[in-house]
Design a protein around this motif. Structure first.
Motif, PDB file in Angstrom:
ATOM      1  N   GLU B  56     -17.122  37.124  31.525  1.00  0.00           N
ATOM      2  CA  GLU B  56     -18.061  36.297  30.785  1.00  0.00           C
ATOM      3  C   GLU B  56     -19.430  36.988  30.664  1.00  0.00           C
ATOM      4  O   GLU B  56     -19.874  37.592  31.633  1.00  0.00           O
ATOM      5  CB  GLU B  56     -18.207  34.939  31.494  1.00  0.00           C
ATOM      6  N   PRO B  57     -20.084  36.895  29.481  1.00  0.00           N
ATOM      7  CA  PRO B  57     -19.786  36.005  28.351  1.00  0.00           C
ATOM      8  C   PRO B  57     -18.582  36.413  27.491  1.00  0.00           C
ATOM      9  O   PRO B  57     -18.261  35.665  26.582  1.00  0.00           O
ATOM     10  CB  PRO B  57     -21.064  36.044  27.524  1.00  0.00           C
ATOM     11  N   THR B  58     -18.009  37.571  27.677  1.00  0.00           N
ATOM     12  CA  THR B  58     -16.749  37.891  26.992  1.00  0.00           C
ATOM     13  C   THR B  58     -15.660  36.967  27.527  1.00  0.00           C
ATOM     14  O   THR B  58     -15.513  36.852  28.744  1.00  0.00           O
ATOM     15  CB  THR B  58     -16.362  39.366  27.258  1.00  0.00           C
ATOM     16  N   HIS B  59     -14.921  36.313  26.626  1.00  0.00           N
ATOM     17  CA  HIS B  59     -14.857  36.461  25.190  1.00  0.00           C
ATOM     18  C   HIS B  59     -15.533  35.302  24.452  1.00  0.00           C
ATOM     19  O   HIS B  59     -16.088  35.495  23.385  1.00  0.00           O
ATOM     20  CB  HIS B  59     -13.396  36.567  24.758  1.00  0.00           C
ATOM     21  N   ALA B  60     -15.456  34.097  25.038  1.00  0.00           N
ATOM     22  CA  ALA B  60     -15.854  32.915  24.265  1.00  0.00           C
ATOM     23  C   ALA B  60     -17.359  32.864  23.981  1.00  0.00           C
ATOM     24  O   ALA B  60     -17.790  32.131  23.097  1.00  0.00           O
ATOM     25  CB  ALA B  60     -15.403  31.632  24.972  1.00  0.00           C
ATOM     26  N   GLY B  61     -18.138  33.642  24.719  1.00  0.00           N
ATOM     27  CA  GLY B  61     -19.573  33.692  24.451  1.00  0.00           C
ATOM     28  C   GLY B  61     -19.910  34.270  23.090  1.00  0.00           C
ATOM     29  O   GLY B  61     -21.047  34.162  22.635  1.00  0.00           O
ATOM     30  N   TYR B  62     -18.934  34.874  22.427  1.00  0.00           N
ATOM     31  CA  TYR B  62     -19.193  35.466  21.112  1.00  0.00           C
ATOM     32  C   TYR B  62     -18.581  34.661  19.972  1.00  0.00           C
ATOM     33  O   TYR B  62     -18.417  35.151  18.856  1.00  0.00           O
ATOM     34  CB  TYR B  62     -18.717  36.932  21.101  1.00  0.00           C
ATOM     35  N   ALA B 150     -16.765  47.779  27.229  1.00  0.00           N
ATOM     36  CA  ALA B 150     -17.922  47.090  26.631  1.00  0.00           C
ATOM     37  C   ALA B 150     -18.194  47.415  25.169  1.00  0.00           C
ATOM     38  O   ALA B 150     -18.826  46.621  24.459  1.00  0.00           O
ATOM     39  CB  ALA B 150     -19.177  47.359  27.461  1.00  0.00           C
ATOM     40  N   GLY B 151     -17.733  48.557  24.693  1.00  0.00           N
ATOM     41  CA  GLY B 151     -17.921  48.889  23.281  1.00  0.00           C
ATOM     42  C   GLY B 151     -17.273  47.861  22.360  1.00  0.00           C
ATOM     43  O   GLY B 151     -17.617  47.769  21.174  1.00  0.00           O
ATOM     44  N   THR B 152     -16.368  47.075  22.928  1.00  0.00           N
ATOM     45  CA  THR B 152     -15.704  46.002  22.180  1.00  0.00           C
ATOM     46  C   THR B 152     -16.705  45.022  21.560  1.00  0.00           C
ATOM     47  O   THR B 152     -16.445  44.443  20.500  1.00  0.00           O
ATOM     48  CB  THR B 152     -14.744  45.237  23.125  1.00  0.00           C
ATOM     49  N   TYR B 294     -23.070  41.841  28.939  1.00  0.00           N
ATOM     50  CA  TYR B 294     -22.269  41.537  27.751  1.00  0.00           C
ATOM     51  C   TYR B 294     -20.784  41.418  28.075  1.00  0.00           C
ATOM     52  O   TYR B 294     -20.069  40.633  27.461  1.00  0.00           O
ATOM     53  CB  TYR B 294     -22.485  42.601  26.668  1.00  0.00           C
ATOM     54  N   MET B 295     -20.325  42.244  29.014  1.00  0.00           N
ATOM     55  CA  MET B 295     -18.908  42.201  29.410  1.00  0.00           C
ATOM     56  C   MET B 295     -18.861  42.547  30.896  1.00  0.00           C
ATOM     57  O   MET B 295     -19.099  43.696  31.270  1.00  0.00           O
ATOM     58  CB  MET B 295     -18.095  43.204  28.592  1.00  0.00           C
ATOM     59  N   THR B 296     -18.577  41.553  31.709  1.00  0.00           N
ATOM     60  CA  THR B 296     -18.773  41.708  33.150  1.00  0.00           C
ATOM     61  C   THR B 296     -17.446  41.753  33.912  1.00  0.00           C
ATOM     62  O   THR B 296     -16.380  41.540  33.344  1.00  0.00           O
ATOM     63  CB  THR B 296     -19.613  40.529  33.682  1.00  0.00           C
TER      64      THR B 296
END
Lengths: 331, 331
Positions: B56-62, B150-152, B294-296
């Motif tokens: 989190e926040p990946t994925h639904a945070g986006y 994280a480049g995702t 961003y991606m933890t």
């Protein structure tokens, strides 16, 4: 304790340079003050803040349109000097005056007072709004009266939006005080935090213990308790916040579940789930719910719960556009 | 290890409910899939993603305008099932087709493949873009080929913006692949992370040791090293990223210093300071610098450095409006 740093004594300096390298902000020469790169902004009251470092994204993360014009960084958990606060006030004033948003800690209050006096003598209109949202303590280790903690973010947002609308200094101050009157916060820690200079935890806490009623400077809480579930912790914090705020059924609020820096975002959402269910049970309407790391204590694990009573004016200001490194609200 | 949770087995379920209580997203009945509350969005290709929880926040945070239409959450560090991915594709498709953004991990790839096949049989146009930005490993514990990390986030942003412009499925996929071709990442850890179910670190690491070349699932890195300064760590990561990306002097990039969850933001800015200085020394122009979580990997302390080569098209897409819980870009 391992940290992504170079020299402990260079942490604040290098962090500020790293922010300047990422965002449209600039650093006032020879200071630890960052300002929007377009200050002074013509025709607008300036809104500034500051305090110790270690609370990132507070304070400089809120520099930008619709929020802060200036942010002064002290050393970790230490107030910025009055001289630097004065320089910030001078650099951001566009002739319309400056509102200083101050968290109620003795060092901050004293230095902002001195800075405001210095700037006034230069002919600048300066007002202050002192935030004291922490319901955990009446007087604390570092304050007389309640501490200012995460509810300060709402003050930055509303005062910043009011200033962006073209309000005068008295009106911007009035909005800041309205937020202060209507926001309450309480925090807790699963772990202490580790300052760069000291390199070890600021207090000891057992594997089965937590601290309730913490501040944001690594000080212990008002009460040590046995480990509890997220729901129990959320009930405890929310209960204290709500009993102080005295909301009537049907009133609207904006909530903030704020992470202390080392807590995964997933856990903050688990707290938010319970918080919203408590509010729902009481017939209190959540207009907006904020969840994330807004005002931290380095790597501390834990969270705080803030509740802000809102009316049409505050909703409009909270929803107004803002563009800052840590908080952007689209039009 | 203490966590703000209730039952370890309820973490994903309760976190998702906490997100629904905070943001304009809804949960597909009986699944761990969150979608924008206005899907399917008429006339628009859907862009969806998913993977294990704990990032989190990946994925639904986006989820939101200009980025993702759907986000499927597996259990912690575990791929969502093909059935749930299929439900996500069906719920988000507005008749214009669906692009799945997949990180290259065996479970994710297998389940997205199956889901794409299932949805295709229902007559939905499905394409996939598999992200493999991690330069640390050629084949890893969980992948053949490089891992997606994280480049995702840049893929979500650019593909989401392209879809919002009204591009067709082939064009949206083409942009996603352009980002994938031009982004490289490498990460490191100061500490392991602790999963809710296991309750202890996923690997052991001494007080004077770090892991270089970590993935995002709590797996150890490719190399254990003695503790280094932030500048040395940044040099190591950046060197590996740049030597793979093969940039010419004068080219423009967007950078991301991504926190692994437990690292204070101040430390990420110290890394960004050094990253920008290295790029500057090489005559590479940073068009924008992103810094944050961003991606933890849950509570892991550490960071990754990503560099994306950009041209006018990618700059326009990165700068296009987006409104999501974790990333908002104002017009």
């Amino acid at each position: 304790m391992k940290k992504l740093i170079n020299e402990p004594s260079a942490v604040v300096d290098e962090m500020l340079d790293g922010m300047v390298a990422a965002h449209p902000v600039r650093r006032l020469d020879g200071t630890n003050v960052l300002v929007r790169d377009d200050v002074p902004v013509d025709g607008k009251v300036a809104v500034v803040s500051g305090g110790g470092s270690g609370h990132e994204p507070t304070h400089a993360g809120y520099l930008g349109e619709g929020m802060l014009d200036g942010a002064a960084a002290g050393e970790v958990f230490t107030s910025p000097t009055a001289d630097q606060l004065d320089e910030m006030i001078q650099a951001t004033d566009a002739g319309e005056g400056v509102l200083c948003v101050v968290k109620n800690y003795e060092g901050d209050v004293m230095n902002f007072d001195t800075a405001a006096e210095m700037a006034s003598m230069e002919g600048i209109d300066v007002e202050q709004a002192v935030v004291n949202d922490d319901v955990a303590v009446e007087d604390s280790l570092y304050t007389s009266g309640r501490r200012g903690v995460a509810g300060t973010i709402f003050v930055h947002k509303c005062a910043g939006a009011k200033a962006a609308e073209g309000a005068d200094l008295a009106e911007v101050k009035e909005v800041a005080e309205k937020v202060i009157d209507n926001v309450r916060t309480m925090g807790m820690a699963l772990t202490s935090c580790v300052t760069p200079e000291k390199g070890e935890p600021t207090f000891d806490l057992g594997e089965d213990e937590i601290e309730l009623g913490i501040g944001i400077h690594g000080e212990p809480g008002t009460e040590r308790a046995d480990m509890m579930s997220a729901d129990e912790i959320t009930e405890h914090l929310t209960e204290n916040v709500l009993s102080d705020l005295d909301l009537d059924e049907g009133e609207e609020v904006v909530t903030l579940v704020n992470g202390m820096g080392g807590t995964p975002l997933s856990e903050l959402y688990i707290v938010n789930r319970k918080l919203q269910s408590i509010l729902d049970d009481r017939g209190i309407e959540t207009w907006d719910a904020w969840v994330g790391d807004y005002m931290t204590s380095l790597d501390m694990m834990g969270c705080s719960v803030s509740v802000l009573r809102v009316d049409d004016e505050l909703k409009e200001l909270l929803g107004a556009p803002a563009e800052t490194p840590a908080l952007t609200v689209a039009e």
